[in-house]
Design a protein around this motif. Sequence first.
Motif, PDB file in Angstrom:
ATOM      1  N   PHE A   1      -4.689   6.643   2.870  1.00 41.10           N
ATOM      2  CA  PHE A   1      -5.224   7.915   2.403  1.00 41.10           C
ATOM      3  C   PHE A   1      -4.130   8.978   2.343  1.00 41.10           C
ATOM      4  N   ARG A   2      -4.219   9.844   1.355  1.00 41.19           N
ATOM      5  CA  ARG A   2      -3.556  11.135   1.509  1.00 41.19           C
ATOM      6  C   ARG A   2      -4.364  11.924   2.541  1.00 41.19           C
ATOM      7  N   LYS A   3      -3.672  12.739   3.298  1.00 39.33           N
ATOM      8  CA  LYS A   3      -4.349  13.460   4.381  1.00 39.33           C
ATOM      9  C   LYS A   3      -5.526  14.274   3.857  1.00 39.33           C
ATOM     10  N   GLU A   4      -5.332  14.991   2.758  1.00 40.31           N
ATOM     11  CA  GLU A   4      -6.402  15.830   2.209  1.00 40.31           C
ATOM     12  C   GLU A   4      -7.613  14.998   1.817  1.00 40.31           C
ATOM     13  N   ALA A   5      -7.361  13.779   1.321  1.00 36.75           N
ATOM     14  CA  ALA A   5      -8.458  12.922   0.863  1.00 36.75           C
ATOM     15  C   ALA A   5      -9.340  12.486   2.022  1.00 36.75           C
TER      16      ALA A   5
ATOM     17  N   LEU B   1       0.828  -1.208   0.000  1.00 35.11           N
ATOM     18  CA  LEU B   1       0.000   0.000   0.000  1.00 35.11           C
ATOM     19  C   LEU B   1       0.864   1.260   0.000  1.00 35.11           C
ATOM     20  N   ILE B   2       1.873   1.262   0.825  1.00 40.50           N
ATOM     21  CA  ILE B   2       2.749   2.428   0.920  1.00 40.50           C
ATOM     22  C   ILE B   2       3.461   2.676  -0.409  1.00 40.50           C
ATOM     23  N   GLU B   3       3.845   1.590  -1.089  1.00 40.71           N
ATOM     24  CA  GLU B   3       4.560   1.713  -2.360  1.00 40.71           C
ATOM     25  C   GLU B   3       3.707   2.418  -3.416  1.00 40.71           C
ATOM     26  N   VAL B   4       2.377   2.262  -3.347  1.00 46.74           N
ATOM     27  CA  VAL B   4       1.488   2.954  -4.285  1.00 46.74           C
ATOM     28  C   VAL B   4       1.748   4.452  -4.254  1.00 46.74           C
ATOM     29  N   PHE B   5       1.913   4.994  -3.062  1.00 41.38           N
ATOM     30  CA  PHE B   5       2.094   6.445  -2.933  1.00 41.38           C
ATOM     31  C   PHE B   5       3.535   6.867  -3.215  1.00 41.38           C
TER      32      PHE B   5
ATOM     33  N   LYS C   1      -7.718   2.830  -5.573  1.00 44.74           N
ATOM     34  CA  LYS C   1      -6.748   1.911  -6.157  1.00 44.74           C
ATOM     35  C   LYS C   1      -6.657   0.658  -5.293  1.00 44.74           C
ATOM     36  N   MET C   2      -6.930  -0.498  -5.889  1.00 36.58           N
ATOM     37  CA  MET C   2      -6.879  -1.749  -5.149  1.00 36.58           C
ATOM     38  C   MET C   2      -5.541  -2.451  -5.374  1.00 36.58           C
ATOM     39  N   VAL C   3      -5.010  -3.015  -4.310  1.00 37.56           N
ATOM     40  CA  VAL C   3      -3.724  -3.704  -4.349  1.00 37.56           C
ATOM     41  C   VAL C   3      -3.951  -5.139  -3.894  1.00 37.56           C
ATOM     42  N   GLU C   4      -3.558  -6.096  -4.720  1.00 32.93           N
ATOM     43  CA  GLU C   4      -3.775  -7.494  -4.368  1.00 32.93           C
ATOM     44  C   GLU C   4      -2.685  -7.989  -3.419  1.00 32.93           C
ATOM     45  N   THR C   5      -3.089  -8.746  -2.424  1.00 31.09           N
ATOM     46  CA  THR C   5      -2.170  -9.387  -1.492  1.00 31.09           C
ATOM     47  C   THR C   5      -2.525 -10.858  -1.381  1.00 31.09           C
ATOM     48  N   ASP C   6      -1.545 -11.672  -1.032  1.00 27.13           N
ATOM     49  CA  ASP C   6      -1.784 -13.100  -0.848  1.00 27.13           C
ATOM     50  C   ASP C   6      -2.084 -13.451   0.608  1.00 27.13           C
ATOM     51  N   VAL C   7      -1.974 -12.477   1.489  1.00 29.20           N
ATOM     52  CA  VAL C   7      -2.117 -12.729   2.924  1.00 29.20           C
ATOM     53  C   VAL C   7      -3.591 -12.627   3.318  1.00 29.20           C
ATOM     54  N   GLN C   8      -4.163 -13.732   3.734  1.00 27.58           N
ATOM     55  CA  GLN C   8      -5.571 -13.760   4.135  1.00 27.58           C
ATOM     56  C   GLN C   8      -5.794 -13.104   5.488  1.00 27.58           C
TER      57      GLN C   8
ATOM     58  N   ASP D   1       4.165   9.695  -8.563  1.00 31.50           N
ATOM     59  CA  ASP D   1       4.828  10.997  -8.665  1.00 31.50           C
ATOM     60  C   ASP D   1       3.864  12.127  -8.999  1.00 31.50           C
ATOM     61  N   LYS D   2       2.808  11.811  -9.733  1.00 29.87           N
ATOM     62  CA  LYS D   2       1.847  12.846 -10.141  1.00 29.87           C
ATOM     63  C   LYS D   2       0.721  13.023  -9.120  1.00 29.87           C
ATOM     64  N   LYS D   3       0.775  12.254  -8.047  1.00 31.58           N
ATOM     65  CA  LYS D   3      -0.233  12.322  -6.975  1.00 31.58           C
ATOM     66  C   LYS D   3      -1.648  12.127  -7.521  1.00 31.58           C
ATOM     67  N   GLU D   4      -1.796  11.075  -8.334  1.00 29.73           N
ATOM     68  CA  GLU D   4      -3.090  10.773  -8.935  1.00 29.73           C
ATOM     69  C   GLU D   4      -3.945   9.862  -8.057  1.00 29.73           C
ATOM     70  N   VAL D   5      -3.317   9.206  -7.086  1.00 27.69           N
ATOM     71  CA  VAL D   5      -4.046   8.285  -6.205  1.00 27.69           C
ATOM     72  C   VAL D   5      -4.280   8.957  -4.855  1.00 27.69           C
ATOM     73  N   ASP D   6      -5.541   9.090  -4.488  1.00 24.05           N
ATOM     74  CA  ASP D   6      -5.891   9.659  -3.191  1.00 24.05           C
ATOM     75  C   ASP D   6      -6.103   8.585  -2.137  1.00 24.05           C
TER      76      ASP D   6
END
Length: 242
Positions: free
Chosen positions: A182-186, A110-114, A217-224, A118-123
Motif C-alpha cells: 500500500f501507499r500510506k495514504e491508501a 511488489l516493491i518494483e511496482v511502486f 494491481k496484481m503481480v504474478e509470482t511462481d512461488v506457492q 512514476d505517476k503514482k497511479e497504483v495505490d
Amino acid sequence: MKIISMIPARYAASRFPAKLMQDLNGKSVILRTYEATVATRLFDDVFVVTDSDIIFNEIVNNGGKAIMSLKEHNSGSDRIAEAVENLDIDIVINVQGDEPFTDKESLSKLIEVFKTDDKKEVDLASLMVHIKDKDEINNPNTVKVVVDQSQFALYFSRSPIPYPRDENVGVKYYKHKGVYAFRKEAILNFSKLPMQTLEASEKLEQLRYLEYSKRIKMVETDVQGIEIDTPEDLERAKLAWK
C-alpha cells in the motif's frame, strides 16, 4: 522512498485457534514469518502488529519489533492503518503472519511496482499464483482472483472464478496470496471506509477496495509457499521446513 513491512497477527483464529503460536520445527509460526521477512533485507523496518500480549511478547522477547493495537479491528489492513498513521513512511507491505515461507523474490516484484510507478497511479498491489489442482481451485480456503488485460483485479472469491461452463477455452486460475503493498495514504483511506456486503459475505477485506471503485494491481509470482490455515497445513509446513 521509505518502505516497511507490517505483519498483522491475531491470536484468535476461527479455523485454527492460536495457529500463529504453533511450533514450526523449534520456533512459533509468527516468529518464523517475522524472521523470514527481516531476512529478505528489503525493508527499512519490520513490525508485527497485534492485539495479543502473547504474540507481542513472543516477538519482543526474541529480539524483534512489535506494536500493540489500541483498538479492535475487523481486518489486518485496519490494524496496520492504525499502526502506520504516525510513521514517516511511503510504502507498507502487509505480510500475512501465517506465511513463514515468505520469499524475497515475490516481495521484490511488489516493491518494483511502486518504484516504476512514476505517476503514482497504483495505490495498492498484491500477489497471485497460477494454480491447476482442481481440489485447490474448489477449496473455499483458497481465495481466487480474476484480472483484466492490465492485470488489475476484477474480483476475488472463495468460489471457483470463473465458473468453468466451457472447460475447453483454456482459462487460467489464480490463487490470491494475501500479501499487499500500500501507499500510506491508501491504507489510511481504506480504514475509514465502512464494510460493504461483498466483503461481509466472502470475508475478504480486499473486496472493500473493489466495492469502492479502487484498483488493485496484481503481480504474478511462481512461488506457492504454504499458508497455515489448518493443522494439516502445519504438518505440511513442518515437512517442507526439514
